[in-house]
Design an enzyme around this catalytic site. Structure first.
Site, PDB file in Angstrom:
ATOM      1  N   ASP A 293       6.192  -1.408   2.000  1.00 21.39           N
ATOM      2  CA  ASP A 293       4.827  -1.444   3.020  1.00 21.39           C
ATOM      3  C   ASP A 293       4.923  -0.086   2.750  1.00 21.39           C
ATOM      4  OD1 ASP A 293       3.440  -4.166   3.459  1.00 21.39           O
ATOM      5  OD2 ASP A 293       3.165  -2.617   5.261  1.00 21.39           O
ATOM      6  N   ASN A 301      -7.705   2.026   6.398  1.00 15.48           N
ATOM      7  CA  ASN A 301      -9.209   1.051   6.173  1.00 15.48           C
ATOM      8  C   ASN A 301     -10.047   0.911   7.491  1.00 15.48           C
ATOM      9  OD1 ASN A 301      -8.314   0.408   3.375  1.00 15.48           O
ATOM     10  ND2 ASN A 301      -7.664  -1.857   4.263  1.00 15.48           N
ATOM     11  N   ASP A 310      -8.005   2.263  -0.945  1.00 14.40           N
ATOM     12  CA  ASP A 310      -7.435   2.563  -2.655  1.00 14.40           C
ATOM     13  C   ASP A 310      -6.844   3.508  -2.783  1.00 14.40           C
ATOM     14  OD1 ASP A 310      -8.617  -0.361  -2.435  1.00 14.40           O
ATOM     15  OD2 ASP A 310     -10.073   0.567  -3.321  1.00 14.40           O
ATOM     16  N   GLU A 336      -1.414  -4.010   0.591  1.00 18.43           N
ATOM     17  CA  GLU A 336      -0.106  -2.565   0.040  1.00 18.43           C
ATOM     18  C   GLU A 336       0.872  -2.886   0.650  1.00 18.43           C
ATOM     19  OE1 GLU A 336      -0.924  -4.474   4.753  1.00 18.43           O
ATOM     20  OE2 GLU A 336      -1.558  -3.890   2.467  1.00 18.43           O
TER      21      GLU A 336
END
Length: 417
Positions: A293, A301, A310, A336
């Site tokens: 993760d 973000n 991304d 993720e």
């Protein structure tokens, strides 16, 4: 270096249009010769993937250029305004790939499609199975003219052995009447291992019995041709079969892959892993599962925007792909979260690989247009697969180890003791 094409065409406007379309559509560089003498100069200096030939040139009005190119054993497609059937038939008997009428835009588009098909053919292996050396050689020559890698054998049993040693064969062309194992028996045998989505079979026969065609098609052949066949029919059927196979495999690939990273998706992961577990159940082979993760991904973000988020996800996907073996399984479960399966491995080696991945991510960075540098870390929960539990139970345990890594400060590997 990009492949080059030579256009031999005395119509300068048409030649320039074709050259421009080759560059804009296929990214191919083209040289243009307006006469046979100019073509000879180009051929003496450069190597070409393909020659596009007009057969009526100022210094070669009767198709002499076709014979010259054939003598040089070069790959050629003829472009002609001559629609006379007998003339067309005569030219097609020569060692050319195709005869295309040049009457308009549609014909130019067909030329481009043909070139693209020939480029794609280079990726495919074809197995020819025929006990007649004459037919075997004839088909091999025609297939090699289409840029296929060709393997030829004399009977069905030899073909089965070849498929076992060359599992990446895309197409099998098999005769019906052969000693030991005929083409129908070979087709049935191949279909025990390969589906129509994995390998094409085209059957060939001079047998006049109508039920032979149906028998082949019912038992797994993709297509059937009666001998003797024309060069054009042969080329069309072979190319259509390969194109259909590519389309099926492309659709399957899209269904199995994550749209952003190109890694396997969650659905494919469970399908392939359950098959793998069944396969190795009694072999004693061990494998490791790692749940991965990205740390503080929401912060990435929020700080840089979803486009950068991304890029972080695709960067991690690339690291995971390059850090594992081709037989391992790397999947994006969503967001993720990733899962990596290291096959045929012991605990010590698996822990080393996961730790190496963690360090590589920690040391990775990329720069934005405003010169800001983006870095990120990952947490990993990993364990050797417990055969007494299901795949889902093992994944849940790996998830708990990942949770432990997160709570322990992130940017670490927690491997089951």
């Amino acid at each position: 270096m990009n492949e080059k094409i030579l256009i031999v065409e005395d119509n300068k406007t048409l030649a320039k249009i074709i050259a421009k379309k080759l560059q804009s559509t296929l990214g191919l560089e083209a040289d243009v010769a307006y006469s046979m003498s100019e073509a000879k100069l180009f051929l003496a200096r450069y190597k070409y993937f393909l020659i596009l030939l007009d057969i009526c040139l100022p210094d070669a009005p009767n198709g002499e250029i076709v014979d010259y190119i054939a003598q040089k054993k070069l790959h050629a497609v003829v472009l002609s305004e001559n629609i006379d059937k007998e003339f067309r038939k005569k030219i097609l008997q020569k060692n050319i790939i195709d005869y295309i009428n040049k009457n308009g835009v549609d014909d130019i588009n067909y030329v481009l499609q043909t070139i693209q098909r020939l480029q794609n053919n280079k990726k495919h292996k074809v197995l020819v199975v025929d006990d007649s050396r004459i037919f075997r050689t004839q088909m091999q020559t025609m297939l090699e003219n289409l840029f296929f890698h060709v393997i030829s054998v004399a009977h069905g049993e030899e073909a089965i052995g070849m498929l076992q040693s060359q599992p990446d064969i895309s197409l099998v062309l098999t005769d019906y009447n052969m000693p030991v194992m005929d083409g129908l028996e070979l087709t049935k045998e191949i279909r025990k291992t390969y589906t129509k989505n994995e390998l094409c079979i085209i059957a060939l026969s001079s047998n006049e019995e109508e039920e032979v065609t149906a028998l082949f098609l019912k038992h797994g052949a993709n297509d059937f041709m009666k001998k003797p066949f024309s060069k054009e029919e042969f080329y069309c059927r072979v190319n259509n079969s390969i194109e259909a196979l590519e389309n099926i495999q492309m659709i399957t690939n899209y269904a199995n892959r994550d749209y952003l990273t190109g890694l396997y998706n969650r659905r494919y992961f469970f399908d392939t892993m359950n098959e793998y577990i069944d396969k190795i159940r009694d072999s004693g082979e061990r494998f490791a599962i790692g749940m991965i993760d990205i740390d503080h991904f929401k912060k990435v973000n929020d700080t840089y925007g979803h486009d950068v988020g991304d890029k972080v996800i695709t960067a991690l996907a690339d690291i995971l792909r390059s850090s594992t073996n081709p037989h391992d399984v790397v999947a994006r479960f969503g967001g993720e979260e990733f899962c990596v399966v290291l096959k045929n491995i012991n605990r010590h080696s698996a822990q080393e690989i996961f730790e190496r991945i963690r360090k590589e991510v920690e040391n990775f960075s990329f720069h934005l247009e405003d010169n800001r540098s983006v870095t990120f870390t990952i947490s990993i929960g990993a364990m050797l697969f417990n055969e007494e539990e299901s795949l889902e139970e093992n994944l849940n345990e790996a998830d708990m180890l990942l949770y432990k890594a997160k709570n322990g400060g992130r940017n670490q590997v927690v491997f089951e003791a």
